[in-house]
Design an enzyme around this catalytic site. Sequence first.
Site, PDB file in Angstrom:
ATOM      1  N   LYS A 298       0.815  -1.219   0.000  1.00  0.00           N
ATOM      2  CA  LYS A 298       0.000   0.000   0.000  1.00  0.00           C
ATOM      3  C   LYS A 298       0.847   1.267   0.000  1.00  0.00           C
ATOM      4  O   LYS A 298       0.393   2.315  -0.453  1.00  0.00           O
ATOM      5  CB  LYS A 298      -0.957   0.007   1.195  1.00  0.00           C
ATOM      6  CG  LYS A 298      -2.067  -1.022   1.033  1.00  0.00           C
ATOM      7  CD  LYS A 298      -3.199  -0.797   2.002  1.00  0.00           C
ATOM      8  CE  LYS A 298      -4.340  -1.761   1.708  1.00  0.00           C
ATOM      9  NZ  LYS A 298      -5.379  -1.771   2.707  1.00  0.00           N
TER      10      LYS A 298
ATOM     11  N   LYS B  35      -5.538  -9.803  -5.775  1.00  0.00           N
ATOM     12  CA  LYS B  35      -6.697 -10.105  -4.916  1.00  0.00           C
ATOM     13  C   LYS B  35      -7.926  -9.312  -5.342  1.00  0.00           C
ATOM     14  O   LYS B  35      -7.806  -8.149  -5.717  1.00  0.00           O
ATOM     15  CB  LYS B  35      -6.272  -9.702  -3.490  1.00  0.00           C
ATOM     16  CG  LYS B  35      -7.209  -9.997  -2.404  1.00  0.00           C
ATOM     17  CD  LYS B  35      -6.648  -9.493  -1.067  1.00  0.00           C
ATOM     18  CE  LYS B  35      -6.792  -7.990  -0.912  1.00  0.00           C
ATOM     19  NZ  LYS B  35      -6.602  -7.474   0.448  1.00  0.00           N
TER      20      LYS B  35
ATOM     21  N   LYS C  35     -12.171  -4.420  -2.488  1.00  0.00           N
ATOM     22  CA  LYS C  35     -13.136  -3.336  -2.577  1.00  0.00           C
ATOM     23  C   LYS C  35     -12.476  -2.011  -2.923  1.00  0.00           C
ATOM     24  O   LYS C  35     -13.120  -1.094  -3.388  1.00  0.00           O
ATOM     25  CB  LYS C  35     -13.979  -3.204  -1.305  1.00  0.00           C
ATOM     26  CG  LYS C  35     -13.283  -3.364   0.025  1.00  0.00           C
ATOM     27  CD  LYS C  35     -14.286  -3.143   1.170  1.00  0.00           C
ATOM     28  CE  LYS C  35     -14.063  -4.023   2.373  1.00  0.00           C
ATOM     29  NZ  LYS C  35     -12.829  -3.822   3.107  1.00  0.00           N
TER      30      LYS C  35
HETATM   31  P1  TYM Z   1     -10.774  -6.142   4.900  1.00  0.00           P
HETATM   32  O1  TYM Z   1     -11.780  -5.100   5.235  1.00  0.00           O
HETATM   33  O2  TYM Z   1      -9.838  -5.871   3.784  1.00  0.00           O
HETATM   34  O3  TYM Z   1     -11.487  -7.507   4.606  1.00  0.00           O
HETATM   35  C1  TYM Z   1     -12.444  -8.075   5.476  1.00  0.00           C
HETATM   36  C2  TYM Z   1     -12.290  -9.586   5.464  1.00  0.00           C
HETATM   37  O4  TYM Z   1     -12.434 -10.094   4.131  1.00  0.00           O
HETATM   38  C3  TYM Z   1     -11.314 -10.899   3.779  1.00  0.00           C
HETATM   39  N1  TYM Z   1     -11.022 -10.703   2.347  1.00  0.00           N
HETATM   40  C4  TYM Z   1     -10.865 -11.690   1.483  1.00  0.00           C
HETATM   41  N2  TYM Z   1     -10.917 -13.023   1.617  1.00  0.00           N
HETATM   42  C5  TYM Z   1     -10.719 -13.769   0.504  1.00  0.00           C
HETATM   43  N3  TYM Z   1     -10.471 -13.244  -0.722  1.00  0.00           N
HETATM   44  C6  TYM Z   1     -10.406 -11.903  -0.899  1.00  0.00           C
HETATM   45  N4  TYM Z   1     -10.184 -11.394  -2.107  1.00  0.00           N
HETATM   46  C7  TYM Z   1     -10.608 -11.060   0.237  1.00  0.00           C
HETATM   47  N5  TYM Z   1     -10.617  -9.721   0.400  1.00  0.00           N
HETATM   48  C8  TYM Z   1     -10.870  -9.520   1.715  1.00  0.00           C
HETATM   49  C9  TYM Z   1     -10.174 -10.373   4.644  1.00  0.00           C
HETATM   50  O5  TYM Z   1      -9.168 -11.343   4.807  1.00  0.00           O
HETATM   51  C10 TYM Z   1     -10.896 -10.033   5.933  1.00  0.00           C
HETATM   52  O6  TYM Z   1     -11.025 -11.178   6.737  1.00  0.00           O
HETATM   53  N6  TYM Z   1      -7.362  -5.424   8.474  1.00  0.00           N
HETATM   54  C11 TYM Z   1      -8.611  -6.049   8.163  1.00  0.00           C
HETATM   55  C12 TYM Z   1      -9.759  -5.620   9.046  1.00  0.00           C
HETATM   56  C13 TYM Z   1      -9.541  -5.789  10.501  1.00  0.00           C
HETATM   57  C14 TYM Z   1      -9.604  -6.993  11.248  1.00  0.00           C
HETATM   58  C15 TYM Z   1      -9.404  -6.618  12.599  1.00  0.00           C
HETATM   59  C16 TYM Z   1      -9.817  -8.320  10.884  1.00  0.00           C
HETATM   60  C17 TYM Z   1      -9.305  -4.790  11.393  1.00  0.00           C
HETATM   61  N7  TYM Z   1      -9.223  -5.276  12.639  1.00  0.00           N
HETATM   62  C18 TYM Z   1      -9.408  -7.571  13.612  1.00  0.00           C
HETATM   63  C19 TYM Z   1      -9.820  -9.273  11.919  1.00  0.00           C
HETATM   64  C20 TYM Z   1      -9.608  -8.897  13.244  1.00  0.00           C
HETATM   65  C21 TYM Z   1      -9.013  -5.711   6.729  1.00  0.00           C
HETATM   66  O7  TYM Z   1      -8.606  -4.722   6.188  1.00  0.00           O
HETATM   67  O8  TYM Z   1      -9.937  -6.532   6.209  1.00  0.00           O
END
Ligand code: TYM
Length: 334
Positions: free
Chosen positions: A111, A192, A195
């Site tokens: 990023k 990947k 969003k």
């Molecule tokens: P985020 O918002 O990017 O994504 C939310 C969840 O979706 C999963 N994910 C995917 N899984 C499979 N294939 C994909 N293409 C894909 N894109 C997203 C992510 O692995 C995630 O589980 N940092 C985290 C948010 C967060 C968090 C936490 C997660 C903040 N605090 C505490 C767990 C525990 C994030 O940006 O996820």
Amino acid sequence: MKRVLSGITPSGDFTLGNYLGALRHWVSFQEDHDAFYCVVDLHALTTDIDPVVLRRNSLDAALNLLAVGLDPRRCTIFVQSHVPEHTRLTWLLECTATMGELRRMTQFKEKSHGQETVRAGLFTYPVLMAADILLYRADAVPVGEDQRQHLELARELALRFNNRYGETFTVPEAAVPGAAARVMDLQHPERKMSKSVESPLGTIGLLDPAEAITRKVRKAVTDTDGEVRYDRAAKPGLANLLDLLAGATDRTPQEVAKGYTRYGDLKHDVAEALSELLRPVRERRMALEDDLPYVDTVLAEGAAAAHEVAAPTYAKAADALGLLPLPSLARDED
Ligand code: TYM
């Protein structure tokens, strides 16, 4: 009952990747776990986001969590910034983490790559995530594959803190699904599905209607050798389609591959399976749209329930470090 916590960033429309990699499993966990699910609005501030858009996205995220089937009677749904202990614990953990380990985070490298200026928050982002998890003493954290490294850091910080200051945090496990843990962009299967990436044809939205899903799957990039087999390195586009069907039908991609000789037939079935999978989500979301007061109530109750767990954990960590407890009013009055 074992506890789970997970979070999702309100940084745009939720995708099929979010659903298959995480949200669908959140719904299962609410049945037999004490489950906490968080809209991590503070994480969205690490990139430049319009305040009006963030406000809308956060509400949208909460609606989507209800639409996927989370039930506030079975789990706690809340907004990260409503529970101030998340930022308070982050500082304590920033004083536990090292620059070196944060620099190694691949998501930070990706990023920040090529950016002229990088926000400090983007660098410390994984520490905030560790605070999210450790505050709730979560046993397991259901996430997609891309969050595994952040989870490792949370484990490492918990262990380090416990070793230095005494047993304070539960050391969490990552719960990464067996299939579709890393859903790839349909047009660029080397990256990947996300969003935050502008790839309208490559991204299936959580709320896409069946026609849009069919169109995107039909146009998905594959290869020219014509053989249906699961090989992520040599045939990333096809492997992604097999993963999607495997994820949607609870099979392995290798099993799925055995049923096909033609790409067209596979694409047809992928589109159908995904449309069926997402149809109830879309329907629930449409029904919810009108009921914003209900969402407000869910979030208010969620914040109160989350705070009840987070506050004592924070107090314990602060005390372990030697911070003075807040003097009680009773003593002030003496
Ligand atoms: P985020 O918002 O990017 O994504 C939310 C969840 O979706 C999963 N994910 C995917 N899984 C499979 N294939 C994909 N293409 C894909 N894109 C997203 C992510 O692995 C995630 O589980 N940092 C985290 C948010 C967060 C968090 C936490 C997660 C903040 N605090 C505490 C767990 C525990 C994030 O940006 O996820």
